[in-house]
Write a protein that holds these residues in place. Structure first.
Motif, short mmCIF file in Angstrom:
data_model
loop_
_atom_site.label_atom_id
_atom_site.label_comp_id
_atom_site.label_asym_id
_atom_site.label_seq_id
_atom_site.Cartn_x
_atom_site.Cartn_y
_atom_site.Cartn_z
N ALA A 5 0.85 -1.19 0.00
CA ALA A 5 0.00 0.00 0.00
C ALA A 5 0.88 1.24 0.00
CB ALA A 5 -0.90 -0.01 1.22
N SER A 6 0.38 2.31 -0.61
CA SER A 6 1.16 3.54 -0.64
C SER A 6 0.24 4.74 -0.77
CB SER A 6 2.14 3.52 -1.81
OG SER A 6 1.45 3.43 -3.03
N PRO A 7 0.70 5.88 -0.23
CA PRO A 7 -0.10 7.09 -0.36
C PRO A 7 0.02 7.69 -1.76
CG PRO A 7 1.89 7.53 0.89
CD PRO A 7 1.88 6.06 0.59
N GLU A 8 -1.02 8.37 -2.19
CA GLU A 8 -1.01 9.07 -3.47
C GLU A 8 0.09 10.13 -3.43
OE1 GLU A 8 -2.39 9.58 -7.28
OE2 GLU A 8 -3.35 8.26 -5.84
N GLY A 10 3.28 9.51 -3.05
CA GLY A 10 4.46 8.99 -2.36
C GLY A 10 4.53 9.36 -0.89
N LEU A 11 5.47 8.71 -0.20
CA LEU A 11 5.62 8.90 1.24
C LEU A 11 6.11 10.30 1.61
CD1 LEU A 11 6.97 5.55 2.70
CD2 LEU A 11 4.86 6.73 3.27
N GLN A 12 6.99 10.89 0.81
CA GLN A 12 7.49 12.24 1.12
C GLN A 12 6.34 13.23 1.17
OE1 GLN A 12 10.44 11.50 2.53
NE2 GLN A 12 11.15 13.43 1.70
N LYS A 13 5.45 13.16 0.19
CA LYS A 13 4.30 14.06 0.16
C LYS A 13 3.37 13.77 1.34
CE LYS A 13 0.48 15.69 -2.76
NZ LYS A 13 -0.18 16.25 -1.64
N PHE A 14 3.19 12.50 1.64
CA PHE A 14 2.35 12.13 2.77
C PHE A 14 2.90 12.71 4.07
CE2 PHE A 14 1.01 9.32 6.22
CZ PHE A 14 -0.35 9.31 6.04
N TYR A 15 4.22 12.56 4.32
CA TYR A 15 4.84 13.11 5.52
C TYR A 15 4.69 14.63 5.56
CZ TYR A 15 7.14 8.90 7.33
OH TYR A 15 7.41 7.68 7.89
N GLN A 71 -6.71 10.38 10.20
CA GLN A 71 -8.08 10.17 9.75
C GLN A 71 -8.51 11.19 8.69
OE1 GLN A 71 -9.94 10.24 13.64
NE2 GLN A 71 -10.10 8.01 13.68
N LEU A 72 -7.82 12.33 8.62
CA LEU A 72 -8.12 13.36 7.62
C LEU A 72 -7.37 13.14 6.31
CD1 LEU A 72 -7.89 16.58 9.82
CD2 LEU A 72 -9.97 15.48 8.99
N MET A 73 -6.35 12.31 6.33
CA MET A 73 -5.50 12.12 5.15
C MET A 73 -6.25 11.35 4.07
SD MET A 73 -2.80 13.72 6.05
CE MET A 73 -1.59 13.26 4.84
N PRO A 74 -5.89 11.61 2.80
CA PRO A 74 -6.53 10.87 1.70
C PRO A 74 -6.24 9.38 1.78
CG PRO A 74 -5.22 12.72 0.87
CD PRO A 74 -4.92 12.59 2.34
N ARG A 75 -7.14 8.60 1.20
CA ARG A 75 -6.95 7.15 1.16
C ARG A 75 -5.67 6.80 0.40
NH1 ARG A 75 -12.69 4.23 0.53
NH2 ARG A 75 -13.79 5.54 2.00
N TRP A 76 -5.11 5.67 0.75
CA TRP A 76 -3.94 5.15 0.06
C TRP A 76 -4.38 4.20 -1.06
CZ3 TRP A 76 0.67 3.54 3.64
CH2 TRP A 76 1.07 4.63 4.41
N THR A 77 -3.46 3.89 -1.93
CA THR A 77 -3.67 2.80 -2.88
C THR A 77 -3.44 1.52 -2.09
OG1 THR A 77 -2.82 4.16 -4.68
CG2 THR A 77 -2.87 1.78 -5.05
N SER A 78 -4.37 0.60 -2.12
CA SER A 78 -4.26 -0.59 -1.27
C SER A 78 -3.16 -1.53 -1.74
CB SER A 78 -5.59 -1.34 -1.24
OG SER A 78 -5.86 -1.88 -2.52
N SER A 79 -2.76 -2.42 -0.85
CA SER A 79 -1.80 -3.46 -1.19
C SER A 79 -2.44 -4.44 -2.16
CB SER A 79 -1.38 -4.24 0.06
OG SER A 79 -0.68 -3.43 0.94
#
Length: 99
Positions: A5-8, A10-15, A71-79
């Protein structure tokens, strides 16, 4: 092929987005310069978060704030496992500078 699974974006943007939304709670101890929080959560088949738990925090409300922001963050792409969406467990370390 297995894909985690990963955030839309990438992780840098998510952080970055996580830190931007995080409201640092009042920390009465001036010697504390950063908050270290450890969250555990499940990314569901639809990319939403569930079973969010604080594994470690300093107790100034920082763990509750981390849950609120996640809980406010956008959904991730699932595994994906063998091409099919599956639930996946994550442990998420967070470090926020206080001063």
């Amino acid at each position: 092929m297995d894909i985690p699974a990963s955030p839309e974006g990438g992780l840098q943007k998510f952080y970055y987005d996580f830190a931007k939304a995080f409201q640092t709670p009042h920390v009465p101890d001036n010697s504390i310069t950063q908050l270290r929080i450890m969250l555990a959560f499940v990314v569901e088949k639809d990319g939403s978060f569930s079973d969010i738990k604080v594994l470690r925090d300093l107790g100034f409300g920082d763990g509750a704030e981390a849950i609120r922001v996640l809980q406010l963050m956008p959904r991730w792409t699932s595994s994906l496992l063998e091409g099919k969406p599956v639930r996946s467990q994550f442990t998420f370390p967070i470090t926020i500078k206080v001063r």
